[in-house]
Design an enzyme around this catalytic site. Structure first.
Site, PDB file in Angstrom:
ATOM      1  CG  HIS A   1     -23.134  -0.523 -53.419  1.00 48.10           C
ATOM      2  ND1 HIS A   1     -22.076  -1.154 -53.574  1.00 48.10           N
ATOM      3  CD2 HIS A   1     -23.825  -0.774 -52.502  1.00 48.10           C
ATOM      4  CE1 HIS A   1     -21.979  -2.159 -52.635  1.00 48.10           C
ATOM      5  NE2 HIS A   1     -23.104  -1.888 -52.006  1.00 48.10           N
ATOM      6  N   PRO A   2     -20.229   1.607 -53.636  1.00 45.06           N
ATOM      7  CG  PRO A   2     -19.149   1.319 -51.660  1.00 45.06           C
ATOM      8  CD  PRO A   2     -20.426   1.463 -52.188  1.00 45.06           C
ATOM      9  CB  CYS A   3     -19.802  -3.103 -55.525  1.00 42.26           C
ATOM     10  SG  CYS A   3     -21.253  -2.792 -56.492  1.00 42.26           S
ATOM     11  NE  ARG A   4     -21.739  -2.829 -61.133  1.00 45.23           N
ATOM     12  CZ  ARG A   4     -22.722  -2.935 -62.359  1.00 45.23           C
ATOM     13  NH1 ARG A   4     -22.498  -1.873 -63.212  1.00 45.23           N
ATOM     14  NH2 ARG A   4     -23.390  -3.872 -62.213  1.00 45.23           N
ATOM     15  CB  THR A   5     -14.698   1.806 -56.561  1.00 40.99           C
ATOM     16  OG1 THR A   5     -15.960   2.302 -55.958  1.00 40.99           O
ATOM     17  CG2 THR A   5     -13.563   3.000 -56.610  1.00 40.99           C
TER      18      THR A   5
END
Length: 228
Positions: free
Chosen positions: A171-175
């Protein structure tokens, strides 16, 4: 006079910059024979970077075990070697606790998040796909504790946006948490970076995908990441 304050660097990128970073990344991959390629979707302008790896793992990854019985891979190997009666038996025992998995990694551009996203699928050599729980158990030991705190927010199953097939996705939410400090530091030191290299060096090892150091040290694949 005070020096002009630099504008903060955005951790997001447009599709054009994504493609350029991928192009430079792939040029270096070809040089070092690292196995990455670009897959174009027939009849469209869309595509993604792709790499396939065969990864040896403990056979317990494919079978549910109580959490207390799952040990560090090095400890398991040490225990086997300490108890075998002879060298032949030792080799046989080590082989028996390992399986080989096939991982296929895809790096895509997300128009929604405006960042790259890592999709992958994993299977045994006979083609049997791994379940989400088996993939969770195969996450690198250094990241397993954090995954257990919020597995659905980190690694989940999604439909591949270009292929329409079930894939796993980081999941890219913490990129932004790790890309913004890295890009700010590069700007402060006036260094060139390749967004894909920096990003993939962080997210790849979570699922057994390492990025050789030469990607970071080869200046020809880097570019100045301008503030937005």
């Amino acid at each position: 006079m005070m020096a002009a304050e630099r504008n903060p660097v955005s951790c997001y990128l447009d599709e054009r910059t994504f493609r350029l970073c991928c192009q430079l990344f792939l040029q270096h991959s070809e040089t070092i024979k690292d196995g990455w390629s670009w897959e174009q979707i027939k009849g469209t302008d869309e595509g993604f970077m792709k790499k396939t790896l065969l990864i040896p793992v403990k056979s317990s990854v494919l079978h549910e075990q109580p959490e207390s019985s799952v040990q560090d891979e090095d400890m398991v190997t040490d225990n086997i070697q300490a108890n075998v009666e002879d060298e032949t038996a030792g080799v046989q025992a080590v082989c028996e606790i390992h399986a080989v998995l096939r991982y296929e990694y895809h790096v895509l551009y997300s128009f929604s998040y405006q960042i790259p996203v890592l999709y992958f699928r994993a299977s045994a050599l006979d083609g049997q796909p791994l379940s989400l729980e088996e993939v969770w158990r195969n996450v690198h030991l250094n990241y397993r504790q954090r995954l257990q705190q919020g597995p659905w927010d980190t690694l989940t199953q999604q439909e591949h946006p270009l292929l329409g097939q079930p894939f796993f996705m980081l999941h890219p939410c913490r990129t932004e948490e790790f890309m913004k400090p890295a890009l700010d530091l590069a700007q402060a030191e006036n260094k060139r970076v390749n967004y894909i290299v920096t990003w993939l060096s962080v997210v790849g090892p979570v699922i057994r995908l390492d990025v050789p150091l030469s990607y970071s040290t080869e200046s020809d694949i880097s570019l100045h990441y301008a503030a937005k």
